[in-house]
Design an enzyme around this catalytic site. Structure first.
Site, PDB file in Angstrom:
ATOM      1  N   GLY A  12       0.834  -1.211   0.000  1.00 37.35           N
ATOM      2  CA  GLY A  12       0.000   0.000   0.000  1.00 37.35           C
ATOM      3  C   GLY A  12       0.861   1.250   0.000  1.00 37.35           C
ATOM      4  N   ALA A  23      15.303  11.114  -1.058  1.00 40.70           N
ATOM      5  CA  ALA A  23      16.449  11.084  -0.142  1.00 40.70           C
ATOM      6  C   ALA A  23      17.431   9.980  -0.523  1.00 40.70           C
ATOM      7  CB  ALA A  23      15.967  10.882   1.294  1.00 40.70           C
ATOM      8  N   ARG A  26      19.176  11.097  -3.864  1.00 39.76           N
ATOM      9  CA  ARG A  26      20.141  12.201  -3.727  1.00 39.76           C
ATOM     10  C   ARG A  26      21.332  11.793  -2.864  1.00 39.76           C
ATOM     11  NH1 ARG A  26      17.131  17.369  -4.263  1.00 39.76           N
ATOM     12  NH2 ARG A  26      16.318  17.246  -6.391  1.00 39.76           N
ATOM     13  N   ARG A  73       1.309  -5.207  -5.716  1.00 36.37           N
ATOM     14  CA  ARG A  73       1.500  -6.433  -4.931  1.00 36.37           C
ATOM     15  C   ARG A  73       1.888  -7.514  -5.934  1.00 36.37           C
ATOM     16  NH1 ARG A  73      -2.812  -3.853  -1.686  1.00 36.37           N
ATOM     17  NH2 ARG A  73      -1.730  -3.240   0.206  1.00 36.37           N
ATOM     18  N   ASP A 104       5.368  -4.760   6.204  1.00 38.60           N
ATOM     19  CA  ASP A 104       6.048  -5.991   6.630  1.00 38.60           C
ATOM     20  C   ASP A 104       6.054  -7.067   5.540  1.00 38.60           C
ATOM     21  OD1 ASP A 104       3.345  -6.374   6.949  1.00 38.60           O
ATOM     22  OD2 ASP A 104       3.477  -7.259   8.942  1.00 38.60           O
ATOM     23  N   THR A 126       4.057   2.802   5.552  1.00 45.30           N
ATOM     24  CA  THR A 126       2.655   2.389   5.665  1.00 45.30           C
ATOM     25  C   THR A 126       1.952   3.346   6.615  1.00 45.30           C
ATOM     26  OG1 THR A 126       1.138   0.758   6.599  1.00 45.30           O
ATOM     27  CG2 THR A 126       3.399   0.606   7.348  1.00 45.30           C
ATOM     28  N   ASP A 128      -0.398   2.663   8.533  1.00 45.53           N
ATOM     29  CA  ASP A 128      -0.948   1.979   9.714  1.00 45.53           C
ATOM     30  C   ASP A 128      -0.035   1.997  10.942  1.00 45.53           C
ATOM     31  OD1 ASP A 128      -3.027   1.369   8.089  1.00 45.53           O
ATOM     32  OD2 ASP A 128      -2.646  -0.781   7.959  1.00 45.53           O
ATOM     33  N   ASP A 130       2.095  -0.126  11.702  1.00 43.54           N
ATOM     34  CA  ASP A 130       2.006  -1.471  12.288  1.00 43.54           C
ATOM     35  C   ASP A 130       3.260  -2.308  12.021  1.00 43.54           C
ATOM     36  OD1 ASP A 130       1.629  -1.790   9.573  1.00 43.54           O
ATOM     37  OD2 ASP A 130      -0.036  -3.189   9.767  1.00 43.54           O
ATOM     38  N   MET A 170      -8.707   3.944   8.728  1.00 39.67           N
ATOM     39  CA  MET A 170      -7.935   2.791   8.242  1.00 39.67           C
ATOM     40  C   MET A 170      -7.120   2.145   9.368  1.00 39.67           C
ATOM     41  SD  MET A 170      -6.580   3.236   4.370  1.00 39.67           S
ATOM     42  CE  MET A 170      -7.565   2.552   3.039  1.00 39.67           C
ATOM     43  N   ARG A 172      -5.867  -2.005   9.030  1.00 43.87           N
ATOM     44  CA  ARG A 172      -6.332  -3.380   8.783  1.00 43.87           C
ATOM     45  C   ARG A 172      -6.111  -4.267   9.992  1.00 43.87           C
ATOM     46  NH1 ARG A 172      -4.258  -5.441   3.262  1.00 43.87           N
ATOM     47  NH2 ARG A 172      -2.431  -4.406   4.089  1.00 43.87           N
ATOM     48  N   LYS A 216     -24.965  17.048  25.909  1.00 44.36           N
ATOM     49  CA  LYS A 216     -24.444  17.041  24.535  1.00 44.36           C
ATOM     50  C   LYS A 216     -25.363  16.153  23.691  1.00 44.36           C
ATOM     51  CE  LYS A 216     -20.129  15.302  23.928  1.00 44.36           C
ATOM     52  NZ  LYS A 216     -18.671  15.385  23.863  1.00 44.36           N
ATOM     53  N   ARG A 246     -25.204   7.645  11.731  1.00 45.04           N
ATOM     54  CA  ARG A 246     -24.740   7.555  10.345  1.00 45.04           C
ATOM     55  C   ARG A 246     -23.332   6.954  10.326  1.00 45.04           C
ATOM     56  NH1 ARG A 246     -29.265   8.548   9.219  1.00 45.04           N
ATOM     57  NH2 ARG A 246     -30.118  10.162   7.861  1.00 45.04           N
ATOM     58  N   GLN A 254      -7.387   8.651   3.144  1.00 46.44           N
ATOM     59  CA  GLN A 254      -6.351   8.746   4.187  1.00 46.44           C
ATOM     60  C   GLN A 254      -4.967   8.385   3.655  1.00 46.44           C
ATOM     61  OE1 GLN A 254      -8.275   6.857   8.045  1.00 46.44           O
ATOM     62  NE2 GLN A 254      -9.233   6.084   6.206  1.00 46.44           N
TER      63      GLN A 254
HETATM   64  P1  ADP Z   1       2.926  -4.442   2.752  1.00 42.69           P
HETATM   65  O1  ADP Z   1       4.345  -4.437   2.332  1.00 42.69           O
HETATM   66  O2  ADP Z   1       2.314  -3.074   2.753  1.00 42.69           O
HETATM   67  O3  ADP Z   1       2.707  -5.225   4.025  1.00 42.69           O
HETATM   68  P2  ADP Z   1       1.859  -6.699   1.249  1.00 42.69           P
HETATM   69  O4  ADP Z   1       1.693  -7.561   2.458  1.00 42.69           O
HETATM   70  O5  ADP Z   1       0.765  -6.678   0.251  1.00 42.69           O
HETATM   71  O6  ADP Z   1       2.084  -5.169   1.608  1.00 42.69           O
HETATM   72  O7  ADP Z   1       3.215  -7.137   0.544  1.00 42.69           O
HETATM   73  C1  ADP Z   1       3.685  -6.469  -0.603  1.00 42.69           C
HETATM   74  C2  ADP Z   1       4.427  -7.458  -1.463  1.00 42.69           C
HETATM   75  O8  ADP Z   1       5.535  -7.995  -0.731  1.00 42.69           O
HETATM   76  C3  ADP Z   1       3.642  -8.702  -1.878  1.00 42.69           C
HETATM   77  O9  ADP Z   1       2.840  -8.487  -2.995  1.00 42.69           O
HETATM   78  C4  ADP Z   1       4.749  -9.669  -2.183  1.00 42.69           C
HETATM   79  O10 ADP Z   1       5.341  -9.395  -3.426  1.00 42.69           O
HETATM   80  C5  ADP Z   1       5.753  -9.343  -1.107  1.00 42.69           C
HETATM   81  N1  ADP Z   1       5.529 -10.241   0.043  1.00 42.69           N
HETATM   82  C6  ADP Z   1       4.537 -10.195   0.918  1.00 42.69           C
HETATM   83  N2  ADP Z   1       4.626 -11.206   1.815  1.00 42.69           N
HETATM   84  C7  ADP Z   1       5.703 -11.904   1.475  1.00 42.69           C
HETATM   85  C8  ADP Z   1       6.352 -13.062   2.013  1.00 42.69           C
HETATM   86  N3  ADP Z   1       5.872 -13.692   3.077  1.00 42.69           N
HETATM   87  N4  ADP Z   1       7.469 -13.489   1.403  1.00 42.69           N
HETATM   88  C9  ADP Z   1       7.980 -12.864   0.330  1.00 42.69           C
HETATM   89  N5  ADP Z   1       7.418 -11.765  -0.213  1.00 42.69           N
HETATM   90  C10 ADP Z   1       6.306 -11.282   0.345  1.00 42.69           C
HETATM   91  O1  F6P Z   2      -1.886  -1.142   5.113  1.00 44.83           O
HETATM   92  C1  F6P Z   2      -2.369   0.102   4.742  1.00 44.83           C
HETATM   93  C2  F6P Z   2      -3.819   0.002   4.353  1.00 44.83           C
HETATM   94  O2  F6P Z   2      -4.219   1.296   3.975  1.00 44.83           O
HETATM   95  C3  F6P Z   2      -4.751  -0.561   5.416  1.00 44.83           C
HETATM   96  O3  F6P Z   2      -5.065   0.335   6.430  1.00 44.83           O
HETATM   97  C4  F6P Z   2      -5.912  -0.958   4.575  1.00 44.83           C
HETATM   98  O4  F6P Z   2      -6.668  -1.983   5.160  1.00 44.83           O
HETATM   99  C5  F6P Z   2      -5.249  -1.491   3.335  1.00 44.83           C
HETATM  100  O5  F6P Z   2      -4.000  -0.840   3.248  1.00 44.83           O
HETATM  101  C6  F6P Z   2      -6.051  -1.274   2.088  1.00 44.83           C
HETATM  102  O6  F6P Z   2      -5.359  -1.814   1.034  1.00 44.83           O
HETATM  103  P1  F6P Z   2      -5.819  -1.734  -0.504  1.00 44.83           P
HETATM  104  O7  F6P Z   2      -5.018  -0.632  -1.106  1.00 44.83           O
HETATM  105  O8  F6P Z   2      -5.452  -3.055  -1.057  1.00 44.83           O
HETATM  106  O9  F6P Z   2      -7.277  -1.450  -0.540  1.00 44.83           O
END
Ligand code: ADP
Ligand code: F6P
Length: 322
Positions: A12, A23, A26, A73, A104, A126, A128, A130, A170, A172, A216, A246, A254
């Site tokens: 993402g 950065a 450069r 991805r 990650d 990211t 998040d 996270d 957001m 996840r 309130k 709502r 975001q």
């Molecule tokens: P993020 O890096 O934001 O966590 P993803 O989990 O979608 O996003 O991972 C991005 C890309 O990193 C994946 O499409 C894949 O190419 C690679 N990737 C994800 N998980 C693994 C894994 N366990 N081993 C190797 N490559 C991975």
């Molecule tokens: O990991 C970042 C994030 O924005 C999450 O908060 C959200 O669930 C997810 O990516 C959405 O991903 P996509 O771009 O595949 O809809």
């Protein structure tokens, strides 16, 4: 000493990724290292979607959201065959290292490629926040500020109509955005995966506040996306309180927009640090923030860490939210 490195953004997108790309580019050029931009993450590595980076290709991007290198991805990169194909492309091109900006998942790919012989450095990108081994991820601050601004607008109409707005932010797998934004907008409740929640108690509090002296009549409830119950929460609160509710899902708005100063500065420092490592031929590391300072840690060790939740902040929130 590396003389040619690659850079890619993966997973993402997040505001501030461009600042990191700038950065890395450069600071590498300053050290006499050639930089190749790899488009669309690991997809572009396997498909050889390359652009040559120079001082001017990264001009005017520090203030822009999204990523100028695009992102994707790549399911193929999750298996060894894909990784070995990536290594062969790096060898063919003479890449002696890659900076991977992502989450990650992207770091796991970077670890596999490092083990295959191409030193990779992960930069946390990211919204998040996270990633286990860092206090801060690029994009987090901008996303929270965007959510805060949107909810401030939402409060206007919520107040005019004496309603309850249940807002999904957001996150996840993480409630970091939700807790901070909840405090910043003066929400009445924050619901995250990390802490148990009690809808009866939230409803009772709303009714009590409404019926109190100078009561309130409008409410903001912030729900982290990962809870997966936003519509149900709104419906239940309306039934329990009689207050018209709502749902607003802030969604991908975001993830966009011009990065804040914090995101630009940290992305720049982290990018600089990544090049310092690759220059020495060091790979398989994640760059992060620890005690407010940029540092690096072994990639697998970093991913295996457990990140604490904002427990104290969550408690502070609840003692000030009514
Ligand atoms: P993020 O890096 O934001 O966590 P993803 O989990 O979608 O996003 O991972 C991005 C890309 O990193 C994946 O499409 C894949 O190419 C690679 N990737 C994800 N998980 C693994 C894994 N366990 N081993 C190797 N490559 C991975
Ligand atoms: O990991 C970042 C994030 O924005 C999450 O908060 C959200 O669930 C997810 O990516 C959405 O991903 P996509 O771009 O595949 O809809």
């Amino acid at each position: 000493m590396a003389k040619k490195i690659g850079i890619l953004t993966s997973g993402g997108d997040a505001p501030g990724m461009n600042a990191a790309v700038r950065a890395v580019t450069r600071s590498a050029l300053t050290k006499g290292i050639e930089v190749i931009g790899i488009q669309r993450g690991y997809v572009g590595l396997l498909n050889k979607e390359f652009v040559e980076m120079n001082a001017r290709t990264v001009s005017g991007i520090i203030q822009r959201g999204g990523t100028c290198l695009y992102t994707a991805r790549c399911p193929e990169f999750r298996n060894m065959e894909g990784v070995m194909k990536g290594k062969a492309v790096c060898d063919e091109l003479g890449l002696e290292g890659i900076v991977v900006i992502g989450g990650d998942g992207s770091f796991r790919g970077a670890g596999d490629l490092s083990n295959a012989g191409i030193p990779c450095i992960g930069l946390p990108g990211t919204i998040d926040n996270d990633i286990q081994c860092t206090e801060y991820t690029i994009g987090y601050d901008t996303a929270m500020n965007t959510a805060m601004e949107m909810i401030d607008k939402l409060r206007d109409t919520t107040q005019s109509h004496d309603r309850c707005s249940v807002v999904e932010v957001m996150g996840r797998k993480a409630g970091y955005i939700a807790v901070n934004v909840g405090i910043a907008v003066g929400a009445e409740a924050v619901i995250t995966l990390e802490r148990e929640y009690d809808l009866d108690a939230i409803a009772a509090k709303m009714v009590k506040v409404k019926n109190s002296k100078n009561g309130k009549h409008h409410f903001i409830i912030v729900v982290a996306e990962g809870v997966g119950q936003t519509e149900n929460i709104a419906k239940s609160l309306q039934e329990m309180t009689g207050i018209e509710s709502r749902v607003t899902i802030l969604g991908h708005v975001q993830r966009g927009g011009s990065p804040t100063l914090r995101d630009r500065v940290l992305a720049t420092e982290m990018g600089y640090h990544a090049v310092e490592l690759l220059e020495q031929g060091i790979g398989n590391r994640i760059v992060g923030l620890k005690d407010g300072k940029v540092y690096d840690i072994d990639l697998q060790e970093g991913l295996a860490m457990k990140k604490p939740f904002l427990d104290h902040r969550y408690d502070v929130f609840y003692d000030t939210a009514y």
